[in-house]
Design a protein around this motif. Structure first.
Motif, PDB file in Angstrom:
ATOM      1  N   PHE A 193      32.266  90.858 -74.249  1.00 21.10           N
ATOM      2  CA  PHE A 193      31.426  90.910 -73.132  1.00 21.10           C
ATOM      3  C   PHE A 193      30.076  90.233 -73.948  1.00 21.10           C
ATOM      4  N   HIS A 194      29.013  90.010 -73.130  1.00 21.04           N
ATOM      5  CA  HIS A 194      28.047  89.379 -73.847  1.00 21.04           C
ATOM      6  C   HIS A 194      26.694  90.123 -73.626  1.00 21.04           C
ATOM      7  N   ILE A 195      25.872  90.108 -74.746  1.00 23.35           N
ATOM      8  CA  ILE A 195      24.779  90.616 -74.471  1.00 23.35           C
ATOM      9  C   ILE A 195      23.451  89.691 -74.913  1.00 23.35           C
ATOM     10  N   GLN A 196      22.372  90.209 -74.122  1.00 14.37           N
ATOM     11  CA  GLN A 196      21.401  89.243 -74.529  1.00 14.37           C
ATOM     12  C   GLN A 196      20.217  89.963 -75.292  1.00 14.37           C
ATOM     13  N   ILE A 197      19.643  89.721 -76.390  1.00 19.15           N
ATOM     14  CA  ILE A 197      18.919  90.337 -77.255  1.00 19.15           C
ATOM     15  C   ILE A 197      17.927  89.500 -77.730  1.00 19.15           C
ATOM     16  N   ALA A 198      16.783  90.258 -77.639  1.00 13.05           N
ATOM     17  CA  ALA A 198      15.531  89.768 -77.975  1.00 13.05           C
ATOM     18  C   ALA A 198      14.968  90.292 -79.263  1.00 13.05           C
ATOM     19  N   THR A 199      14.427  89.268 -80.125  1.00 12.42           N
ATOM     20  CA  THR A 199      14.336  89.586 -81.622  1.00 12.42           C
ATOM     21  C   THR A 199      12.595  89.857 -81.736  1.00 12.42           C
ATOM     22  N   ASP A 200      12.228  91.070 -82.268  1.00 11.66           N
ATOM     23  CA  ASP A 200      10.783  91.127 -82.490  1.00 11.66           C
ATOM     24  C   ASP A 200      10.949  91.385 -83.933  1.00 11.66           C
ATOM     25  N   ILE A 201      10.612  90.275 -84.728  1.00 11.06           N
ATOM     26  CA  ILE A 201      10.831  90.116 -86.338  1.00 11.06           C
ATOM     27  C   ILE A 201       9.252  91.007 -86.679  1.00 11.06           C
ATOM     28  N   LYS A 202       8.358  90.654 -85.979  1.00 13.56           N
ATOM     29  CA  LYS A 202       7.062  91.451 -86.692  1.00 13.56           C
ATOM     30  C   LYS A 202       7.267  92.686 -86.624  1.00 13.56           C
ATOM     31  N   ASN A 203       7.752  93.289 -85.806  1.00  9.65           N
ATOM     32  CA  ASN A 203       8.016  94.857 -85.738  1.00  9.65           C
ATOM     33  C   ASN A 203       9.562  95.450 -86.204  1.00  9.65           C
ATOM     34  N   GLU A 204      10.267  94.413 -86.653  1.00 10.24           N
ATOM     35  CA  GLU A 204      11.596  94.691 -87.162  1.00 10.24           C
ATOM     36  C   GLU A 204      12.161  95.626 -86.260  1.00 10.24           C
ATOM     37  N   LYS A 205      12.516  94.966 -84.883  1.00  4.73           N
ATOM     38  CA  LYS A 205      13.413  95.698 -84.096  1.00  4.73           C
ATOM     39  C   LYS A 205      13.949  94.673 -83.189  1.00  4.73           C
ATOM     40  N   ILE A 206      14.805  95.046 -82.378  1.00  3.54           N
ATOM     41  CA  ILE A 206      15.344  94.137 -81.393  1.00  3.54           C
ATOM     42  C   ILE A 206      15.279  94.907 -79.944  1.00  3.54           C
ATOM     43  N   ILE A 207      15.350  94.097 -79.141  1.00 10.93           N
ATOM     44  CA  ILE A 207      15.402  94.569 -77.590  1.00 10.93           C
ATOM     45  C   ILE A 207      16.772  94.254 -76.972  1.00 10.93           C
ATOM     46  N   VAL A 208      17.617  95.225 -76.403  1.00 12.30           N
ATOM     47  CA  VAL A 208      18.719  94.720 -75.852  1.00 12.30           C
ATOM     48  C   VAL A 208      18.191  94.558 -74.351  1.00 12.30           C
ATOM     49  N   VAL A 209      18.351  93.171 -73.840  1.00 18.22           N
ATOM     50  CA  VAL A 209      17.917  93.051 -72.468  1.00 18.22           C
ATOM     51  C   VAL A 209      18.789  93.190 -71.473  1.00 18.22           C
ATOM     52  N   THR A 210      20.045  92.696 -71.726  1.00 16.72           N
ATOM     53  CA  THR A 210      21.049  92.893 -70.788  1.00 16.72           C
ATOM     54  C   THR A 210      22.687  92.714 -71.492  1.00 16.72           C
ATOM     55  N   ALA A 211      23.514  93.348 -70.430  1.00 12.28           N
ATOM     56  CA  ALA A 211      24.921  92.995 -71.110  1.00 12.28           C
ATOM     57  C   ALA A 211      25.675  92.771 -69.908  1.00 12.28           C
ATOM     58  N   TYR A 212      26.847  91.764 -69.985  1.00 11.24           N
ATOM     59  CA  TYR A 212      27.781  91.683 -68.999  1.00 11.24           C
ATOM     60  C   TYR A 212      29.165  91.150 -69.731  1.00 11.24           C
TER      61      TYR A 212
END
Length: 94
Positions: free
Chosen positions: A75-94
């Motif tokens: 499967f695929h995952i779209q992940i946004a990276t928030d380097i400044k706040n040291e976290k990621i955001i899982v946007v979608t998966a398919y």
């Protein structure tokens, strides 16, 4: 941790997954349910992650399309990276 290369970015994403520094969007919750992808699959497959596309100028934060494999399922995952706040955001998966 500052991600500068694809390898650094992938290491950052994996670190955030392993330390559970993750935000899950409403969108991904709906997609996981509709596509029968378990949240556990995303969390447990971290060692198989590969960046296959980069979106450095995405709307809010740089994001990445990640290839992943869990129990023989790809499967695929779209992940946004928030380097400044040291976290990621899982946007979608398919």
């Amino acid at each position: 941790m500052m991600a500068r290369t694809t390898n650094d970015t992938l290491a950052f994403i994996k670190h955030c997954i392993k330390s559970r520094q993750i935000l899950w969007t409403y969108h991904v919750h709906m997609r996981l349910k509709g596509r029968f992808i378990l949240r556990e699959a995303i969390l447990s497959s971290v060692d198989t992650y590969e960046i296959i596309e980069e979106y450095p100028k995405d709307k809010y934060l740089p994001s990445y399309l990640i290839y992943s494999e869990y129990e023989g399922e790809i499967f695929h995952i779209q992940i946004a990276t928030d380097i400044k706040n040291e976290k990621i955001i899982v946007v979608t998966a398919y």
